[in-house]
Design a protein around this motif. Structure first.
Motif, PDB file in Angstrom:
ATOM      1  N   LYS A 111      44.935  51.486  39.604  1.00  0.00           N
ATOM      2  CA  LYS A 111      44.960  50.286  40.423  1.00  0.00           C
ATOM      3  C   LYS A 111      43.671  49.517  40.187  1.00  0.00           C
ATOM      4  CE  LYS A 111      42.980  52.391  44.612  1.00  0.00           C
ATOM      5  NZ  LYS A 111      43.193  52.612  46.073  1.00  0.00           N
ATOM      6  N   GLY A 112      43.693  48.223  40.508  1.00  0.00           N
ATOM      7  CA  GLY A 112      42.490  47.430  40.304  1.00  0.00           C
ATOM      8  C   GLY A 112      42.715  45.987  40.706  1.00  0.00           C
ATOM      9  N   ASN A 113      41.707  45.174  40.461  1.00  0.00           N
ATOM     10  CA  ASN A 113      41.804  43.751  40.760  1.00  0.00           C
ATOM     11  C   ASN A 113      40.880  42.981  39.832  1.00  0.00           C
ATOM     12  OD1 ASN A 113      39.090  43.206  42.332  1.00  0.00           O
ATOM     13  ND2 ASN A 113      39.947  45.091  43.196  1.00  0.00           N
ATOM     14  N   TYR A 114      41.205  41.717  39.629  1.00  0.00           N
ATOM     15  CA  TYR A 114      40.377  40.855  38.789  1.00  0.00           C
ATOM     16  C   TYR A 114      40.738  39.402  39.083  1.00  0.00           C
ATOM     17  CZ  TYR A 114      44.617  40.980  35.848  1.00  0.00           C
ATOM     18  OH  TYR A 114      45.908  40.918  35.388  1.00  0.00           O
ATOM     19  N   LYS A 115      39.989  38.475  38.520  1.00  0.00           N
ATOM     20  CA  LYS A 115      40.229  37.046  38.712  1.00  0.00           C
ATOM     21  C   LYS A 115      40.620  36.420  37.380  1.00  0.00           C
ATOM     22  CE  LYS A 115      37.650  34.841  41.670  1.00  0.00           C
ATOM     23  NZ  LYS A 115      38.620  34.323  42.685  1.00  0.00           N
ATOM     24  N   SER A 116      41.607  35.534  37.412  1.00  0.00           N
ATOM     25  CA  SER A 116      42.052  34.882  36.181  1.00  0.00           C
ATOM     26  C   SER A 116      41.123  33.727  35.823  1.00  0.00           C
ATOM     27  CB  SER A 116      43.480  34.361  36.345  1.00  0.00           C
ATOM     28  OG  SER A 116      43.493  33.171  37.114  1.00  0.00           O
ATOM     29  N   ASN A 117      41.279  33.246  34.604  1.00  0.00           N
ATOM     30  CA  ASN A 117      40.490  32.093  34.165  1.00  0.00           C
ATOM     31  C   ASN A 117      40.801  30.858  35.003  1.00  0.00           C
ATOM     32  OD1 ASN A 117      39.531  33.774  32.144  1.00  0.00           O
ATOM     33  ND2 ASN A 117      41.020  33.059  30.635  1.00  0.00           N
ATOM     34  N   GLY A 118      42.012  30.823  35.561  1.00  0.00           N
ATOM     35  CA  GLY A 118      42.415  29.705  36.404  1.00  0.00           C
ATOM     36  C   GLY A 118      42.141  29.933  37.877  1.00  0.00           C
ATOM     37  N   LYS A 119      41.300  30.931  38.185  1.00  0.00           N
ATOM     38  CA  LYS A 119      40.825  31.211  39.544  1.00  0.00           C
ATOM     39  C   LYS A 119      41.910  31.757  40.482  1.00  0.00           C
ATOM     40  CE  LYS A 119      37.016  27.922  39.240  1.00  0.00           C
ATOM     41  NZ  LYS A 119      36.316  26.748  39.825  1.00  0.00           N
ATOM     42  N   PHE A 120      42.907  32.436  39.913  1.00  0.00           N
ATOM     43  CA  PHE A 120      43.836  33.225  40.714  1.00  0.00           C
ATOM     44  C   PHE A 120      43.251  34.622  40.908  1.00  0.00           C
ATOM     45  CE2 PHE A 120      46.801  29.951  39.508  1.00  0.00           C
ATOM     46  CZ  PHE A 120      47.759  29.947  40.515  1.00  0.00           C
ATOM     47  N   ASP A 121      43.466  35.208  42.072  1.00  0.00           N
ATOM     48  CA  ASP A 121      43.078  36.590  42.333  1.00  0.00           C
ATOM     49  C   ASP A 121      44.274  37.490  42.069  1.00  0.00           C
ATOM     50  OD1 ASP A 121      40.346  36.354  43.145  1.00  0.00           O
ATOM     51  OD2 ASP A 121      41.045  35.440  45.007  1.00  0.00           O
ATOM     52  N   LEU A 122      44.049  38.554  41.301  1.00  0.00           N
ATOM     53  CA  LEU A 122      45.124  39.461  40.931  1.00  0.00           C
ATOM     54  C   LEU A 122      44.792  40.888  41.353  1.00  0.00           C
ATOM     55  CD1 LEU A 122      44.691  37.239  38.381  1.00  0.00           C
ATOM     56  CD2 LEU A 122      46.848  38.316  37.704  1.00  0.00           C
ATOM     57  N   ASN A 123      45.729  41.531  42.023  1.00  0.00           N
ATOM     58  CA  ASN A 123      45.651  42.949  42.354  1.00  0.00           C
ATOM     59  C   ASN A 123      46.823  43.649  41.688  1.00  0.00           C
ATOM     60  OD1 ASN A 123      43.591  43.553  44.885  1.00  0.00           O
ATOM     61  ND2 ASN A 123      44.337  41.452  44.844  1.00  0.00           N
ATOM     62  N   TYR A 124      46.595  44.855  41.159  1.00  0.00           N
ATOM     63  CA  TYR A 124      47.674  45.535  40.458  1.00  0.00           C
ATOM     64  C   TYR A 124      47.688  47.029  40.757  1.00  0.00           C
ATOM     65  CZ  TYR A 124      44.257  47.317  37.042  1.00  0.00           C
ATOM     66  OH  TYR A 124      43.203  47.960  36.452  1.00  0.00           O
TER      67      TYR A 124
END
Length: 296
Positions: A111-124
């Motif tokens: 599991k983890g999280n990161y931010k996209s280049n377009g400033k979306f927050d993503l959790n997986y």
């Protein structure tokens, strides 16, 4: 609510011939994958955005290839307004997967999280499990994507052993490009189910000549709630997921009161007529016809 449609369809064993890829190629364009969400189809990966008939005959998915080998696909959907809490949605999804899996087979791989280049927050989360009634272990990478105004789901499913090995690294690299659509990129095709969303009421006479009142609520996240009453008395309450293809509604029942999962897990009804506010369903296991009216 989780996206039960994808949860259900991930258990399909994908058998897809290489000719579908023969006329496709890798793109360097941007592609709208859900209303308000776009990604870049990078030249460094062999990607197409296309219909996979074994998955859905009308809905485009992102397909990952290695030459003629179909490695994985990613299906996107937009959540209803108000679903902005990644932790809450993921917790509910894990609960649903537990309910749909063989006891003890669910595993959280990562599991983890990161931010996209377009400033979306993503959790997986990356998970494995064995669907109820099966023996083969399934793997899936699930993303919750949000810009804190709207939220989206991305369900990535491997279709080969090599696809399973590259699933996380390639899909994360793709989703890191998530951004708002611009006016010059390809518009999204409307989902097949959109026109059916709403509350539907109807009734029919069962095999015992009793009047059964049915209320369906079809929701934008492709889940449903159903209440059945016999001769005015509540008989059962069910919920689960649905999808529509070729004028058929396929239901997957996950919860029921009284508990009746052994007798009702999956069901298909034929849509014999649809006019916006009126829908006629034929129960395929009995040929009973239900006329449903949509609440305004």
């Amino acid at each position: 609510m989780s996206n039960f449609k994808i949860c259900f369809l991930l258990v399909i064993i994908m058998v897809y011939s290489s000719h579908a890829h023969a006329h496709a190629h890798a793109y360097s364009d941007s592609q709208v994958v859900a209303d308000g969400l776009a990604i870049d189809l990078m030249e460094t990966l062999d990607l197409t955005f296309q219909v996979i008939p074994e998955y859905d005959e009308t809905e485009n998915v992102l397909a990952g290839w290695n030459g003629d080998e179909f490695q994985y696909f990613v299906a996107f959907s937009k959540l209803p307004a108000g679903w902005l809490n990644a932790e809450k949605w993921i917790s509910g999804f894990i609960r649903d997967i537990h309910a749909a899996s063989e006891t003890g087979s669910y595993n959280l791989l990562d599991k983890g999280n990161y931010k996209s280049n377009g400033k979306f927050d993503l959790n997986y989360i990356e998970i494995s499990f064995i669907p109820k009634g099966e023996q083969e272990t399934r793997k899936q990478l699930v993303h919750f994507i949000t810009d804190h105004k709207n939220s989206y789901l991305a369900f990535a499913t491997p279709t080969s052993d090599n696809g399973a090995n590259v699933l996380q690294s390639e899909v994360i690299s793709i989703l890191k490009t998530s951004h708002l659509p611009t006016s010059n990129i390809i518009p999204l095709v409307i989902k097949n189910e959109d026109k059916y969303i709403g509350i539907w009421n109807g009734q029919y006479v069962d095999k015992d000549d009793k009047v059964v009142q049915v209320i369906f609520e079809l929701k934008a996240d492709l889940t449903f709630a159903r209440k059945d009453s016999i001769e005015g008395k509540q008989d059962s309450v069910n919920s689960g997921g649905f999808f529509i293809s070729n004028n058929k509604i396929s239901w997957t029942y996950l919860y029921g009161k009284p508990t009746n999962q052994e007798s009702r897990t999956k069901e298909t009804n034929t849509i014999s007529s649809f006019s916006g506010d009126t829908m006629i369903l034929i129960l395929d296991n009995s040929n009973i016809e239900i006329v449903l009216k949509k609440e305004s």
